[in-house]
Design an enzyme around this catalytic site. Sequence first.
Site, PDB file in Angstrom:
ATOM      1  N   ARG A   1      46.192  39.968  45.405  1.00 60.91           N
ATOM      2  CA  ARG A   1      47.079  41.139  45.404  1.00 60.91           C
ATOM      3  C   ARG A   1      46.771  42.102  44.264  1.00 60.91           C
ATOM      4  O   ARG A   1      46.842  43.318  44.454  1.00 60.91           O
ATOM      5  CB  ARG A   1      48.546  40.713  45.486  1.00 60.91           C
ATOM      6  N   THR A   2      46.429  41.602  43.092  1.00 60.31           N
ATOM      7  CA  THR A   2      46.184  42.514  41.972  1.00 60.31           C
ATOM      8  C   THR A   2      44.960  43.394  42.255  1.00 60.31           C
ATOM      9  O   THR A   2      44.979  44.597  42.026  1.00 60.31           O
ATOM     10  CB  THR A   2      45.997  41.714  40.667  1.00 60.31           C
TER      11      THR A   2
ATOM     12  N   LYS B   1      23.608  34.866  36.050  1.00 61.27           N
ATOM     13  CA  LYS B   1      22.225  34.751  35.587  1.00 61.27           C
ATOM     14  C   LYS B   1      22.135  34.783  34.066  1.00 61.27           C
ATOM     15  O   LYS B   1      21.063  34.934  33.500  1.00 61.27           O
ATOM     16  CB  LYS B   1      21.382  35.889  36.181  1.00 61.27           C
TER      17      LYS B   1
ATOM     18  N   ARG C   1      39.713  41.822  35.185  1.00 62.13           N
ATOM     19  CA  ARG C   1      40.355  40.496  35.108  1.00 62.13           C
ATOM     20  C   ARG C   1      39.302  39.529  34.606  1.00 62.13           C
ATOM     21  O   ARG C   1      38.166  39.515  35.110  1.00 62.13           O
ATOM     22  CB  ARG C   1      40.872  40.064  36.472  1.00 62.13           C
TER      23      ARG C   1
ATOM     24  N   HIS D   1      49.141  40.047  31.288  1.00 63.54           N
ATOM     25  CA  HIS D   1      48.937  40.684  32.594  1.00 63.54           C
ATOM     26  C   HIS D   1      49.883  41.887  32.621  1.00 63.54           C
ATOM     27  O   HIS D   1      50.931  41.868  33.263  1.00 63.54           O
ATOM     28  CB  HIS D   1      49.278  39.669  33.691  1.00 63.54           C
TER      29      HIS D   1
HETATM   30  C1  NCD Z   1      49.488  35.905  38.815  1.00 62.77           C
HETATM   31  C2  NCD Z   1      48.216  35.930  38.007  1.00 62.77           C
HETATM   32  O1  NCD Z   1      47.114  35.930  38.561  1.00 62.77           O
HETATM   33  O2  NCD Z   1      48.363  35.971  36.799  1.00 62.77           O
HETATM   34  N1  NCD Z   1      49.407  36.513  40.043  1.00 62.77           N
HETATM   35  C3  NCD Z   1      49.381  37.872  40.117  1.00 62.77           C
HETATM   36  O3  NCD Z   1      48.619  38.548  39.463  1.00 62.77           O
HETATM   37  N2  NCD Z   1      50.272  38.460  40.941  1.00 62.77           N
HETATM   38  C4  NCD Z   1      50.221  34.642  38.769  1.00 62.77           C
HETATM   39  C5  NCD Z   1      49.625  33.409  39.386  1.00 62.77           C
HETATM   40  O4  NCD Z   1      48.431  33.302  39.615  1.00 62.77           O
HETATM   41  O5  NCD Z   1      50.421  32.487  39.612  1.00 62.77           O
END
Ligand code: NCD
Length: 312
Positions: free
Chosen positions: A59-60, A87, A109, A137
């Site tokens: 989703r992110t 690599k 990320r 986050h």
């Molecule tokens: C979270 C994450 O990846 O930090 N999910 C998200 O970004 N909506 C939380 C999770 O992975 O449980």
Amino acid sequence: MSELSVNHLLGIKYINEDDINLIFETADHFKEVINRPIKKVPSLRDITIANLFFENSTRTRLSFELAEKRLSADVINFSAASSSVKKGETLIDTVNNILSMKVDMIVMRHPNPGAGVFLSKHIDASIVNAGDGAHEHPTQALLDCYSIRERLKDVAGKKVVIVGDILHSRVALSNIFALQKLGAKVKVCGPKTLIPKYIEKLGVEYEGNLRKALEWCDVANMLRVQKERMEISYFPTTREYTQQYGVNKALLDSLGKEIVVMHPGPINRGVEITSDVADSKQAIILEQVQNGVAVRMAVLYLLASKIQHNEN
Ligand code: NCD
């Protein structure tokens, strides 16, 4: 205030209450835009954004990409599984190669806490942290607080309990910072083994009993148990975890008041939250996802306007 105090969004720790309110006011505008028949504005027509995902995400990643496209930015995507990182290339080399193709902003990320802060010291582009290991986050916390503000009119004075795996959760840490900056009271709840030892230093109280925590709060943010970040066993069995720290309809109905239930996703139905709660009107899980696009549009727009401003 019309601009952010920062050039990057590396964590909620680095921004202030005025920044958050500016992001929310800007997101209100973009929320209206994405509900129009033509969901697009030309604001970032001259901006190129690279989404660098060194860790899994659904989703992110989609939310950022949609936010970028709704702002008319040029977008390139990169995921570590198919890249030269495998690599042996360093992070700075990978990113500098991408930047030499004239990229203005990086959404990243990364599994390592502090990866965004490190990169911001070595490259010119504006960086948005989309999750750095178990650290922060920030856009998730912003969309969570924005969703509370939308449902309960304000965040100030509200009581929020974050339930579950606080130890491995970047969502928890960013939410604690954001909620406190906006004047909410925060408690955490979960097995003691999944609560960081320093939690009280953050001004957060621990409540071991879920019923008591729910009786206290206006909002419960249910987190997933992050098994992928665990090398040892932190509780006896999933069944026992659910019995003590899972929310179900009977528990919520017995509270004698209606609390708001949140979850950042991905949900483990039947573990931290039952389906009848996740799909109920009390849960704002899908509103959170929808608000995520508007909030990310606001963050990207405000950071991009600083890039253009600096060049003048
Ligand atoms: C979270 C994450 O990846 O930090 N999910 C998200 O970004 N909506 C939380 C999770 O992975 O449980």
